[in-house]
Design a protein around this motif. Structure first.
Motif, short mmCIF file in Angstrom:
data_model
loop_
_atom_site.label_atom_id
_atom_site.label_comp_id
_atom_site.label_asym_id
_atom_site.label_seq_id
_atom_site.Cartn_x
_atom_site.Cartn_y
_atom_site.Cartn_z
N VAL A 46 -96.62 -56.85 -98.36
CA VAL A 46 -97.29 -58.00 -97.77
C VAL A 46 -98.57 -58.26 -98.56
N VAL A 47 -99.09 -59.49 -98.44
CA VAL A 47 -100.24 -59.96 -99.24
C VAL A 47 -100.00 -59.63 -100.72
N PRO A 48 -98.97 -60.23 -101.31
CA PRO A 48 -98.65 -59.95 -102.71
C PRO A 48 -99.84 -60.27 -103.62
N GLY A 49 -100.02 -59.45 -104.64
CA GLY A 49 -101.11 -59.67 -105.59
C GLY A 49 -102.30 -58.79 -105.34
N ALA A 50 -102.55 -58.40 -104.10
CA ALA A 50 -103.66 -57.50 -103.79
C ALA A 50 -103.26 -56.07 -104.15
N ASP A 51 -104.24 -55.23 -104.47
CA ASP A 51 -103.95 -53.84 -104.80
C ASP A 51 -103.30 -53.13 -103.63
N ALA A 52 -102.34 -52.28 -103.93
CA ALA A 52 -101.54 -51.62 -102.89
C ALA A 52 -102.37 -50.77 -101.96
N ASP A 53 -103.43 -50.10 -102.49
CA ASP A 53 -104.22 -49.24 -101.61
C ASP A 53 -105.03 -50.04 -100.60
N LEU A 54 -105.38 -51.28 -100.94
CA LEU A 54 -106.08 -52.14 -99.97
C LEU A 54 -105.14 -52.59 -98.86
N ILE A 55 -103.89 -52.83 -99.21
CA ILE A 55 -102.94 -53.36 -98.24
C ILE A 55 -102.36 -52.25 -97.36
N ALA A 56 -102.36 -51.02 -97.84
CA ALA A 56 -101.69 -49.93 -97.12
C ALA A 56 -102.16 -49.78 -95.67
N PRO A 57 -103.47 -49.80 -95.35
CA PRO A 57 -103.86 -49.67 -93.94
C PRO A 57 -103.36 -50.82 -93.07
N LEU A 58 -103.39 -52.04 -93.62
CA LEU A 58 -102.88 -53.19 -92.87
C LEU A 58 -101.38 -53.06 -92.65
N ALA A 59 -100.66 -52.71 -93.71
CA ALA A 59 -99.21 -52.58 -93.60
C ALA A 59 -98.82 -51.51 -92.60
N ALA A 60 -99.56 -50.40 -92.59
CA ALA A 60 -99.25 -49.33 -91.64
C ALA A 60 -99.48 -49.77 -90.20
N ARG A 61 -100.55 -50.52 -89.97
CA ARG A 61 -100.87 -50.96 -88.60
C ARG A 61 -99.85 -51.95 -88.08
N ILE A 62 -99.52 -52.96 -88.89
CA ILE A 62 -98.59 -53.97 -88.38
C ILE A 62 -97.17 -53.41 -88.28
N SER A 63 -96.85 -52.41 -89.09
CA SER A 63 -95.52 -51.78 -88.97
C SER A 63 -95.38 -51.07 -87.64
N ARG A 64 -96.49 -50.54 -87.11
CA ARG A 64 -96.46 -49.91 -85.78
C ARG A 64 -96.42 -50.95 -84.67
N GLN A 65 -97.10 -52.08 -84.88
CA GLN A 65 -97.27 -53.06 -83.82
C GLN A 65 -96.10 -54.04 -83.71
N TYR A 66 -95.55 -54.45 -84.85
CA TYR A 66 -94.57 -55.53 -84.86
C TYR A 66 -93.16 -54.96 -84.69
N ASP A 67 -92.24 -55.82 -84.30
CA ASP A 67 -90.84 -55.41 -84.20
C ASP A 67 -90.30 -54.97 -85.56
N ALA A 68 -90.65 -55.71 -86.60
CA ALA A 68 -90.16 -55.37 -87.94
C ALA A 68 -91.05 -56.02 -88.99
N VAL A 69 -91.18 -55.35 -90.13
CA VAL A 69 -91.80 -55.91 -91.32
C VAL A 69 -90.86 -55.62 -92.48
N TRP A 70 -90.16 -56.67 -92.95
CA TRP A 70 -89.18 -56.52 -94.02
C TRP A 70 -89.76 -57.03 -95.33
N THR A 71 -89.94 -56.16 -96.30
CA THR A 71 -90.39 -56.58 -97.63
C THR A 71 -89.21 -56.52 -98.59
N SER A 72 -89.42 -57.07 -99.78
CA SER A 72 -88.33 -57.19 -100.78
C SER A 72 -87.09 -57.80 -100.15
N THR A 73 -87.31 -58.78 -99.30
CA THR A 73 -86.22 -59.40 -98.54
C THR A 73 -86.35 -60.91 -98.60
N SER A 74 -85.24 -61.59 -98.82
CA SER A 74 -85.23 -63.05 -98.84
C SER A 74 -84.49 -63.60 -97.62
N VAL A 75 -84.86 -64.81 -97.25
CA VAL A 75 -84.17 -65.53 -96.19
C VAL A 75 -83.18 -66.47 -96.86
#
Length: 476
Positions: free
Chosen positions: A213-242
């Protein structure tokens, strides 16, 4: 019944967003006669009316709900919250109305004449404006500043005519709080709206084409956000197209292509937030002789001047990043040049902020951009788990990072993730703008306990002088 009028002015500004009204007001302050054209009756453009400001109002409400819930674990309980959507919408609209009303007053005091309608070039010195009632106004000008912004990208297979499918503008209207919401696009806009709807009661899923998520930002900056929303949301699918979106009486059926996502899933509503496209191709720019590329961008020089000498362009329509604060500074530059001064926009320091929970902010060179450019950098990272102020807020997942030039110690970039990261990034931006060394920031006395002192501590980490952590000794 249609009618037509005509106006003549020194400077015309096409677009009333943050960059457009800044340009109009600055030109007027410099003594120019100014006409400002916008397709909305209220100035402020997308940002103020249906973007930055209303979204931040709703994000504040979401933050209050989140903090109230989290305080139950720390001994304070307010009971289950009740949300009056109509009242919340009214408050949000009131915030917008107060600001747009202020802009109307500022335009009037500066004698900036506003014309409401859709403007298109009819020549190199004329623009025709058509309003919703069929009336037209022809504006003849000496100088023009194009500030027509951008619009949401629309996916060709999405049934936008179904009220259960909406973009960021529709999301801010709070027409419904769906039980199951899919957000297509894990960028800043999508995640901000996901945060709002999650706190208002929706079960949220997010799908993002990029590996994070938030492509382009450094991975270590995004990791805390990604971890939190992965716990809160039903699903977070990356590398996935609709691959398909179908509206059915029982819900919106979405098809996916990706390793972690299901083949199909059904939702009560879908928010599409997959980026924005510039509006340069919608204003008949070629009639004025302007060069517009196939994407809709208008090229400019450092003075915001286009290939047509008396026409300038600013904001989203001249290129990324599509941010209001970039447009504002470009607007001042364009207005000053149109008024006969010599002014240039020569900074690459444009901070980016995701007002998610936690917030993510970065400015200048990132580790990603340094690697892509082959630039040798070092980093100083201070984890907020060692920050007394962060712990007192009940949040220890953040970090502050400085990207430093090894040979000189000069700060090239910075990234912050955690509460108020968007406010904290300002110090780093100024430090880089002034050519500060990491040592300068480390020697600056920061108040304690504050989140801002994590910038000084990140500098100390890079120097090897940090005492709040134990790290392997660094050769000085």
């Amino acid at each position: 019944m249609s009618s037509s009028t005509s106006l003549t002015t020194q400077v015309v500004v096409l677009g009333g967003g943050p960059g457009g009204y800044t340009a109009a007001f600055r030109a007027a302050d410099l003594g120019c006669e100014v006409v400002l054209i916008d397709d909305r009756p209220a100035l402020g453009g997308v940002c103020l009316n249906v973007g930055c400001i209303p979204s931040k109002a709703l994000l504040h409400a979401a933050k209050v709900l989140s903090e109230a819930r989290e305080m139950q674990e720390r001994g304070i309980s307010f009971g289950a919250p009740t949300v009056d959507i109509d009242a919340l919408r009214g408050w949000k609209d009131g915030v917008v109305g107060r600001l747009t009303g202020g802009l109307t007053g500022l335009a009037r005091k500066r004698k900036v004449q506003t014309v409401v309608g859709v403007g298109r070039f009819t020549g190199s010195h004329t623009i025709e404006v058509a309003d919703d009632d069929g009336r037209t106004t022809t504006v003849s000008f000496e100088q023009a500043i194009v500030a027509v912004g951008s619009r949401p990208v629309r996916l060709p297979f999405v049934p936008y005519d179904d009220p259960r499918v909406f973009d960021s503008t529709g999301a801010l209207e709070l027409r419904q709080i769906p039980k199951r919401l899919l957000v297509i696009g894990g960028g800043i806009i999508g995640l901000e709206m996901a945060a709002v709807y999650h706190e208002l009661g929706s079960a949220v899923s997010v799908v993002e084409l990029a590996p994070q998520v938030v492509p382009g930002a450094d991975a270590d900056l995004i990791a805390p956000l990604a971890a939190r929303i992965s716990r809160q949301y039903d699903a977070v699918w990356t590398s996935t197209s609709v691959t398909a979106v179908d509206a059915t009486p029982s819900g919106i059926t979405v098809s996916f292509s990706g390793e972690s996502a299901p083949a199909t899933a059904q939702f009560d509503a879908v928010l599409v937030a997959v980026g924005r496209v510039p509006n340069g191709g919608l204003i008949d720019a070629e009639v004025a002789g302007l060069d517009v590329d196939e994407r809709g961008f208008i090229s400019v020089d450092s003075q915001q001047r286009t290939n047509v000498g008396h026409i300038y362009a600013i904001g989203d329509v001249v290129g990324n990043p599509m941010l209001a604060h970039k447009a504002v500074h470009e607007g001042r530059v364009a207005a000053q040049n149109a008024a006969g001064q010599s002014s240039g926009f020569d900074t690459t320091l444009i901070p980016s902020v995701a007002y998610t929970d936690p917030e993510v902010a970065w400015v200048g060179m990132t580790e990603n951009t340094a690697a892509a450019a082959g630039v040798d950098v070092e980093v100083g990272v201070f984890p907020w788990a060692a920050s007394g102020r962060s712990l007192s807020l009940g949040r220890d997942e953040g970090l502050t990072k400085l990207v430093v030039e090894p040979q000189t110690g000069r700060i090239l970039g910075a990234g912050i993730v955690g509460p108020a990261a968007g406010e904290l990034i300002a110090e780093a931006t100024l430090a880089i703008e002034l050519g500060a060394l990491a040592e300068d920031v480390a020697l600056t006395v920061h108040a304690h306990p504050t989140l801002s002192e994590t910038l000084g501590m990140a500098a100390e980490v890079w120097e090897g002088t940090i005492t709040d952590l134990y790290l392997p000794r660094k050769k000085v």
